[in-house]
Design a protein around this motif. Sequence first.
Motif, mmCIF file in Angstrom:
data_model
loop_
_atom_site.group_PDB
_atom_site.id
_atom_site.type_symbol
_atom_site.label_atom_id
_atom_site.label_comp_id
_atom_site.label_asym_id
_atom_site.label_seq_id
_atom_site.Cartn_x
_atom_site.Cartn_y
_atom_site.Cartn_z
ATOM 1 N N HIS A 1 44.600 36.145 6.278
ATOM 2 C CA HIS A 1 44.443 34.756 6.102
ATOM 3 C C HIS A 1 43.467 34.949 7.756
ATOM 4 C CE1 HIS A 1 44.722 30.548 7.336
ATOM 5 N NE2 HIS A 1 43.705 30.160 6.400
ATOM 6 N N ASP A 2 43.709 35.424 8.909
ATOM 7 C CA ASP A 2 42.830 35.797 9.864
ATOM 8 C C ASP A 2 42.053 36.918 9.788
ATOM 9 O OD1 ASP A 2 45.321 35.568 11.697
ATOM 10 O OD2 ASP A 2 45.792 37.166 11.936
ATOM 11 N N ALA A 3 41.972 37.742 9.377
ATOM 12 C CA ALA A 3 40.577 38.666 8.140
ATOM 13 C C ALA A 3 39.721 37.868 8.000
ATOM 14 C CB ALA A 3 41.061 39.699 7.899
ATOM 15 N N ALA A 4 40.161 36.970 6.398
ATOM 16 C CA ALA A 4 38.983 35.972 5.472
ATOM 17 C C ALA A 4 38.857 34.638 6.413
ATOM 18 C CB ALA A 4 39.779 36.534 3.845
ATOM 19 N N GLY A 5 39.661 34.342 6.701
ATOM 20 C CA GLY A 5 40.008 32.476 6.709
ATOM 21 C C GLY A 5 40.095 32.015 5.722
ATOM 22 N N TRP A 6 40.997 32.596 4.597
ATOM 23 C CA TRP A 6 41.656 31.611 3.485
ATOM 24 C C TRP A 6 42.659 33.039 2.921
ATOM 25 C CZ3 TRP A 6 40.840 31.212 -2.215
ATOM 26 C CH2 TRP A 6 39.555 31.876 -2.233
ATOM 27 N N LEU A 7 43.099 31.867 1.682
ATOM 28 C CA LEU A 7 44.078 32.940 0.769
ATOM 29 C C LEU A 7 43.527 32.938 -0.353
ATOM 30 C CD1 LEU A 7 47.375 32.194 2.301
ATOM 31 C CD2 LEU A 7 46.217 34.595 2.592
ATOM 32 N N SER A 8 43.032 33.851 -1.333
ATOM 33 C CA SER A 8 42.606 33.690 -2.303
ATOM 34 C C SER A 8 43.628 34.107 -3.522
ATOM 35 C CB SER A 8 41.223 34.744 -2.458
ATOM 36 O OG SER A 8 41.504 36.533 -2.549
ATOM 37 N N GLU A 9 43.210 34.144 -4.135
ATOM 38 C CA GLU A 9 44.096 33.861 -5.056
ATOM 39 C C GLU A 9 45.053 35.508 -5.636
ATOM 40 O OE1 GLU A 9 45.374 33.120 -10.438
ATOM 41 O OE2 GLU A 9 43.889 32.246 -9.133
ATOM 42 N N GLY A 10 43.557 36.228 -4.876
ATOM 43 C CA GLY A 10 43.684 37.891 -5.476
ATOM 44 C C GLY A 10 44.259 38.438 -4.633
ATOM 45 N N SER A 11 44.357 38.036 -3.104
ATOM 46 C CA SER A 11 45.044 38.047 -1.912
ATOM 47 C C SER A 11 46.145 37.870 -2.108
ATOM 48 C CB SER A 11 44.202 37.316 -0.742
ATOM 49 O OG SER A 11 44.535 36.708 -0.448
ATOM 50 N N LEU A 12 46.396 36.695 -2.659
ATOM 51 C CA LEU A 12 48.188 35.886 -3.311
ATOM 52 C C LEU A 12 48.807 37.441 -3.952
ATOM 53 C CD1 LEU A 12 47.927 32.861 -3.098
ATOM 54 C CD2 LEU A 12 48.245 34.377 -1.371
ATOM 55 N N ASN A 13 48.094 38.031 -5.228
ATOM 56 C CA ASN A 13 48.279 38.676 -6.079
ATOM 57 C C ASN A 13 48.937 39.936 -5.606
ATOM 58 O OD1 ASN A 13 48.536 37.360 -8.440
ATOM 59 N ND2 ASN A 13 46.561 37.285 -8.752
ATOM 60 N N HIS A 14 47.935 40.468 -4.930
ATOM 61 C CA HIS A 14 48.140 41.868 -4.591
ATOM 62 C C HIS A 14 49.187 41.845 -2.716
ATOM 63 C CE1 HIS A 14 47.205 45.808 -3.218
ATOM 64 N NE2 HIS A 14 47.593 45.751 -2.004
ATOM 65 N N VAL A 15 48.966 40.765 -2.492
ATOM 66 C CA VAL A 15 50.815 40.194 -1.658
ATOM 67 C C VAL A 15 51.949 40.287 -2.529
ATOM 68 C CG1 VAL A 15 51.966 38.635 -0.384
ATOM 69 C CG2 VAL A 15 50.102 39.155 0.319
ATOM 70 N N ALA A 16 51.680 39.925 -3.283
ATOM 71 C CA ALA A 16 53.171 40.324 -4.186
ATOM 72 C C ALA A 16 53.719 41.706 -5.141
ATOM 73 C CB ALA A 16 52.594 39.402 -5.780
ATOM 74 N N ARG A 17 52.422 41.605 -5.883
ATOM 75 C CA ARG A 17 52.643 43.083 -6.238
ATOM 76 C C ARG A 17 53.092 44.070 -4.613
ATOM 77 N NH1 ARG A 17 47.457 42.564 -8.108
ATOM 78 N NH2 ARG A 17 47.369 42.248 -10.540
ATOM 79 N N THR A 18 52.509 44.062 -3.413
ATOM 80 C CA THR A 18 52.810 44.759 -2.563
ATOM 81 C C THR A 18 54.514 44.770 -2.297
ATOM 82 O OG1 THR A 18 50.892 45.126 -1.626
ATOM 83 C CG2 THR A 18 52.647 45.780 0.001
#
Length: 628
Positions: free
Chosen positions: A63-80
Amino acid sequence: MDLHISTAAPTAAERDTIDAAFGLLAPTAADATAGDRPTRSAHAGHAARSRRHLLLPLLHAVHDAAGWLSEGSLNHVARTLQVPPAEVYGVATFYAMFSVEPRAPRVVHVCDDVACGPSGGEEIVAALERDLDGGRACVVRSPCLGLCERAPAVLHQRAGEPDLSQAPATPQAVLAAAHAPADPAGEQAADADRAFADTTVSAPQTRTGEHLRLLRRVGVVDPTSLDDYRARGGYAALRRAVRLGATRVIAELKDASLTGRGGAAFPTGVKWEGVAQSPERPHHLVCNADESEPGTFKDRVLMEGDPFGLVEAMTIAGYVTGATVGHLYIRGEYPLATRRLQDAIAAARARGHLGDDVMGEGFAFDIDLRRGAGAYICGEETALLESIEGYRGEPRNKPPFPATSGLFGKPTAINNVETLYNVLEVLNIGGGAFASVGGGRSTGSKLFCVSGAVGAPGVYEVDFGTTLRELLDLAGGTRGTLRTVLLGGAAGGFVLPQDLDVPLTLEGARDIGATLGSGVVLVFDDRADLTATLRRIAAFFRDESCGQCVPCRVGTVRQEEALARLERGAPLGSRETELALLDDLARVMRDASICGLGQTAPSAVASALDLGLIAAPSHSSNGHGGRR
């Protein structure tokens, strides 16, 4: 574990940000979660439990880097982290500072709460809504930002750049900051920090330094210098604690009758003793630096002006309770305090004041700083634990209490910032000398956050037993004709001018049906619109309710609706009917809510009814001990 994830993919930048953050955080994951508690996910195993607590930091990173949390970023957090995506989304949407929808890269949070709204906050919102470039920056109304002594306040949340605060703010200055060139290196933030710090710690009392204990270094010591801190008595308390030993330190705290300064006033020595003597390991230490009560800013001033003091106090607490890691949970709206503490922790670690062998004294202790993300409920101790563990910040049922089953299900000592600074004073002067100030359960000094209609708003340190009148005189006296004082914050109650000679102690406040709470003293003159103030307080609690229990989830909404109708002069039925409804709602929320948020959400409203600040029905009763 099998994760069912949508096809949305992160951008390359989002993936790199998450992977880099996880690479930095993952090595400590197993240590931080030693002794896992059962997870709520039937699909998660030991590996997932050891990573789950990294969820909030990873969300912050992207969020600090992009300014929001996209569905793709949330998916990658979930996998990680091997956390179900629905749970990742549930956490991401719990916090007000996170957005799961695209928005402008710069977000201007304007406080419109009880202190800032009437002092220019509304004018700033109106100007920004009219003149702000929506493509580059957007405006968001915010609850209290903890800058009440400098109202009105603004927080700039900026993608790819450091956040910064402005207070006191003007529409012109806010617009200039919103449209300033990009600042990825943080030069603007550094300049803003210096300008802000030059004034934020300059309340009259901190300048004079008379009779100060907790504030004695604020505005005097260089908050960026460990050497300056040590030259002014820093780390003498830790040396004494080690000489005394853990058992004797606990005895000193008991002799001092030091009680918690977060509002509950639980004896600190008893809490530490319970954790220290627990045979179950590991032990955990948590510092609650998530002060979010409207009108409260004392902890912020301490952390900004004397950050090494908190590092030392947490180290003492870790030594005494047997915890090797301290979790410092700071509210996300405090960018300067966060940067000061990050630097102080790094400096202490580099000099051997944190680590495997603290100052050569043969014990290990380190500090893990966690940023909140805009959730008042996380100031409740069990909700805070849930947040650290990577869950939604919803309070737990008690018992069990944290001292026996806290963070990751292990014995945990939780103290707020002001309490920990008091530990330094107990060790500096001794428990008996500390107890000689004040009396009863109210010993030592207390910080009060004075704002509103006073000559010199700020943080003031006085001995327990000082009267409210003396405190207001210290703060420059009242402006205009005094009407009432909100004591204890939004979860506190109102007192009248005839109560100004009440001694500011736990017992004195209770005798007049009030509470010291978080130390808020918000002063209203005869020009104040108290109905609008109460409606704003009700809106705050409605917005901050976690929604877990019906009395709070529904009651806070109904309370705000009734007050909004009264504010508009459009009651349902009659004014008396609305007031009777408010009275009924107060009883239900107070008696049936799970945690202190719901239980105290009607306190200020009920207090106003009880004191006749709003005409009350004849049967009104709020349990305030006959203050009618």
